[in-house]
Design an enzyme around this catalytic site. Sequence first.
Site, PDB file in Angstrom:
ATOM      1  N   GLY C  56       9.520  10.667  29.166  1.00 50.97           N
ATOM      2  CA  GLY C  56       9.997  10.051  30.394  1.00 50.97           C
ATOM      3  C   GLY C  56      10.434  11.099  31.395  1.00 50.97           C
ATOM      4  N   SER C  57      10.409  10.764  32.670  1.00 53.03           N
ATOM      5  CA  SER C  57      10.894  11.674  33.703  1.00 53.03           C
ATOM      6  C   SER C  57      12.402  11.490  33.881  1.00 53.03           C
ATOM      7  CB  SER C  57      10.156  11.421  35.010  1.00 53.03           C
ATOM      8  OG  SER C  57       8.797  11.777  34.857  1.00 53.03           O
ATOM      9  N   GLY C  58      12.999  12.335  34.711  1.00 52.45           N
ATOM     10  CA  GLY C  58      14.439  12.270  34.922  1.00 52.45           C
ATOM     11  C   GLY C  58      15.192  13.295  34.096  1.00 52.45           C
ATOM     12  N   HIS C  59      14.447  14.113  33.324  1.00 51.16           N
ATOM     13  CA  HIS C  59      15.063  15.119  32.464  1.00 51.16           C
ATOM     14  C   HIS C  59      14.713  16.533  32.916  1.00 51.16           C
ATOM     15  CE1 HIS C  59      16.023  11.822  29.890  1.00 51.16           C
ATOM     16  NE2 HIS C  59      14.761  11.548  29.638  1.00 51.16           N
ATOM     17  N   ASP C 112       8.868   6.609  22.893  1.00 49.91           N
ATOM     18  CA  ASP C 112       8.022   7.792  22.763  1.00 49.91           C
ATOM     19  C   ASP C 112       7.205   7.723  21.483  1.00 49.91           C
ATOM     20  OD1 ASP C 112      10.351   8.350  24.482  1.00 49.91           O
ATOM     21  OD2 ASP C 112       9.435  10.314  24.723  1.00 49.91           O
ATOM     22  N   HIS C 222      19.676   9.439  27.769  1.00 50.51           N
ATOM     23  CA  HIS C 222      19.457   8.431  28.802  1.00 50.51           C
ATOM     24  C   HIS C 222      20.760   7.735  29.139  1.00 50.51           C
ATOM     25  CE1 HIS C 222      15.853   8.834  26.305  1.00 50.51           C
ATOM     26  NE2 HIS C 222      15.266   8.980  27.463  1.00 50.51           N
TER      27      HIS C 222
END
Lengths: 213, 213, 340, 340
Positions: C56-59, C112, C222
């Site tokens: 996922g993005s945002g990391h 994931d 998250h």
Amino acid sequence: MIDRDLAVRLVVAAHARVNDHQEELSRLDSVAGDGDHGVNMATALAEAARRAEHDDHGTAAGVMRSTGAAFHETVGGAAGALFGAFFGAMAGQLSKAEAPDATQLVAGMEKGLARVARVGKAEPGHKTMIDALAPAVRAACESLNGENGLEAVMAAAARAARRGATETAGMRPSAGRARFAPDHSLGTEDPGANTVALVLESWADQLRTEVRA
Amino acid sequence: MIDRDLAVRLVVAAHARVNDHQEELSRLDSVAGDGDHGVNMATALAEAARRAEHDDHGTAAGVMRSTGAAFHETVGGAAGALFGAFFGAMAGQLSKAEAPDATQLVAGMEKGLARVARVGKAEPGHKTMIDALAPAVRAACESLNGENGLEAVMAAAARAARRGATETAGMRPSAGRARFAPDHSLGTEDPGANTVALVLESWADQLRTEVRA
Amino acid sequence: MSIRTRRFLNDPARAVAEMLEGYVAAHAGIISLRDGMVVRATPKAEGKVGVVIGNGSGHEPAMIGWVGEGLFDVNVAGPIFSSPGPGAIVRGIEAADRGGGVLLLVSSHAGDIMNAELAIEEAEDEGIDGVEMVVLYDDVASAPKDRITERRGGAGLFFVWKMVGAAAERGDSLEACAAVARKVRDRTRSLSAATGTVAHPVSGQPLGDPEDTTLSVGMGVHGEPGDRLGEDVGADEIAGLMIDRLLDDAGLPSGAQVGLLLNNAGSLTLMELSVLYRGARAALERRGIEAVRSWMGPYATTLDMAGFAFAICHMDGGLLELYDRSASGAGFTMVGRQGR
Amino acid sequence: MSIRTRRFLNDPARAVAEMLEGYVAAHAGIISLRDGMVVRATPKAEGKVGVVIGNGSGHEPAMIGWVGEGLFDVNVAGPIFSSPGPGAIVRGIEAADRGGGVLLLVSSHAGDIMNAELAIEEAEDEGIDGVEMVVLYDDVASAPKDRITERRGGAGLFFVWKMVGAAAERGDSLEACAAVARKVRDRTRSLSAATGTVAHPVSGQPLGDPEDTTLSVGMGVHGEPGDRLGEDVGADEIAGLMIDRLLDDAGLPSGAQVGLLLNNAGSLTLMELSVLYRGARAALERRGIEAVRSWMGPYATTLDMAGFAFAICHMDGGLLELYDRSASGAGFTMVGRQGR
Ligand SMILES: Nc1ncnc2c1ncn2[C@@H]1O[C@H](COP(=O)(O)OP(=O)(O)O)[C@@H](O)[C@H]1O
Ligand SMILES: Nc1ncnc2c1ncn2[C@@H]1O[C@H](COP(=O)(O)OP(=O)(O)O)[C@@H](O)[C@H]1O
Ligand SMILES: [Mg+2]
Ligand SMILES: [Mg+2]
Ligand SMILES: [Mg+2]
Ligand SMILES: [Mg+2]
């Protein structure tokens, strides 16, 4: 018969319903998850509805297959994988019949549930979408066995899904992100179970409207 | 005569006073500056008071020199440089006399003002500590010329510094950090000018108490 | 304390796509964008193992910053906090294939894993073979030690990325690279802590309670909640109890050599990180553990979360040699051995 | 939006000292601590020019991260947002002296200049000679172009640090290094923007109004306020108007080559930075300007400020050659030419 056009109307109805509740779904997911469930589902169903209306799939199975693909391609994540799996399995079942009817649809839901269980490895009571989907499939089978028509079968499934979703509030999660803080989500319903209820409710409503019209 | 012990008491009094007002000074500096003026001045004066009480400087000049060094060593920044310069110049002047008195102290304040002006290049009206220090030095000179004693001279200086600090509220800054947002600080007094007023007030009060005792 | 909901973006729904464009444009010599994926600007030599991750993005800078020589070959970035779907992962596998097989690394999170497993099935259906998948976890807060495989992935996985990347670049076989992944994973432990929370850029939802300023230990990447610590606990004490918990879990003997990673989850200042690092080093010393390599900075962020994580990796059995190999990604450059 | 007042520190009054200890311990191969100053672990060769800077803390990784080969020799870190005093700067000059003279670089802020000038006087009094001082500025918001020397220093000064460090490492004379400093300074422009504010870790004072979420353009590196932009302005528009203002001020002709720096003032996400970078590149293209080198990340932070700055440096007259020389500090590593 569940033809291509009815399948399109069902996907469009599901999108409209989930889209209306997207904030609520994200809020549910923010309590112990990552706050994106409503966004995920609304995004995937918007793409699914767009594809359903614009592509030429020919059959209901084609519409369901492209809906599953929309989940896999636009969203990913846990629910993307699982709803994608659900619609993919449903498509596989529907594609076996020339003119699928209520029996095939319920069989498709059963196949979808089985695929979701296989991919997600969650069991009933783990506070996931399974807790709405499993009772819904059971209720649909029973209603079908009672020789009801598509509208009544779907109404029974929707009621059972809603009941199942409501009951998740009292569960401690054992799957998904929320499982890392099991007490945190006590009292809050599972977002994915709510999406299942919303989708089936939108289908029941759509079918009722069509039968009455 | 301004001996070592009186100088120590003045530094200790200045620290106590500024420390009591440190939040207010930082708040003034936060409006258009970086919000640290109170912390800076309280830190430097705490170290100055510690050194004044514990080191053996022998003379008032020695105490003032170590006070200037405390500003330079613990704080830096604009006010650290300038108050350090002020006390350093004052020390230089006091060291010229065997037994410095009011005349030497006022001369020391004049030297201090000149050094601050040279280092900081600010002019009266630029909304800086100069706007409290310059009128204070002027008032002290006049009071001295009127043949007043140390207590009265310092009281006059403190009153003028306070008046000057108050007037900075109506000024637009042309020096220091605040000059980059000249309108932002309209209505707010300059923090450094306030420190000047607080220090001189603490000195006037200390001298009055000693004369009365 | 509350959270920032105003972000410098155009349309939040296009944020990930625009981020990839911008990030790759800023690092054009190192990475490029192919079919929505971040790939090495200069592909690895033929015959070597390709290393892929989907996440996922945002990391960021994970994982877009770890694509490059001695690191990943391909990063398939999904939507914010969502793994990409199976089809995208299959395309990532294809793009990483240099003829020596492909290793798919998966940070253990439900989505994931599911999408990776579906991707492996899809790849098999398409006749792609020579694909290995290793699921990675390190977060001691997410499951007890006797159920270690249920733990989730955290910032400590950087040790795995770094060393697997080095092994693949060195020319190790697919089997050997997968073995390195498992070996480093089994020697790595992490634990995170944060105060406050962040808002999801698209939904605008704050994760958890935005008014809660309690320090939470064991928070997920998250924003999944953890245990709470009192308001008055200082940096040394926090670092000490976190390091102790990691060492207890890893069961390291006095004298052991570890890599120490201090991850910035987003908006911690380098001042705070440095003070925490100092506390961690003191805590390691008290237990007779030597930090032979250190890494301090943003690794796996959670947008602008005010938090951090400690990770330790037991550097035995040739791992140091792998760790010290050169690497060059947009977010990480290392020229031979650096610092300690 | 409000601000974070809870920080992961021990005693805030000791935060800078503990930060230096921790930061240096984490980067032991590159830097060490001497007499409270950050110095290179391996000193520069004898006879070369030493480069020193003194500055307030709270801007990390500036400047502690830019000490190393091809960068600074010594960084004298003052208290938070306060330049160190003259005595400390003199000790920094002494520590940097390798017999080839010392260049003292000063970012133009009232306190920094005053303390540096006092330090030069003190150094002269102590008989230290061969010290040059260059005052640097780049922030177009802080004074009009016809009063350019009144401008303050901003994130763009990274270009100066990098290239002066390279010149000194190459063995250029003191005069030549000072000339590089002035040349790069005169070709560099920056402009910052931020939303919200930060709290001073020691005084706890929020800088400016913590309830104000307006985007402010032209904010200073200590939170000094700037002009305000509306709530509904997107990243592309913000980037466009900032780049236009920089180009107008620099008066660059179409076809010019620039270095583009996008600085994270603290808590911006890499997602936002990347989207803003993309917007800036588009804005440069519209004006026919080519970004030949890019740097995107935290450079001069203001604790955890939610803001950023753009800087451009006109890369003509041999500057590119200097920019591309290797450098290795705790916060910046470059091996020959990197990316673009
Ligand atoms: N292993 C699983 N089995 C069944 N459903 C799951 C599983 N993991 C998660 N879910 C469902 O997915 C929902 C969360 O979806 P979403 O928020 O969109 O994905 P993510 O967790 O990747 O952010 C949960 O509410 C739950 O119903
Ligand atoms: N050039 C100058 N001349 C005189 N006084 C100045 C000058 N610049 C700043 N000051 C004084 O310093 C004060 C700010 O001090 P402080 O906040 O401690 O330093 P900094 O600005 O470095 O944070 C201002 O209020 C002003 O009185
Ligand atoms: Mg979610
Ligand atoms: Mg200040
Ligand atoms: Mg998600
Ligand atoms: Mg200051």
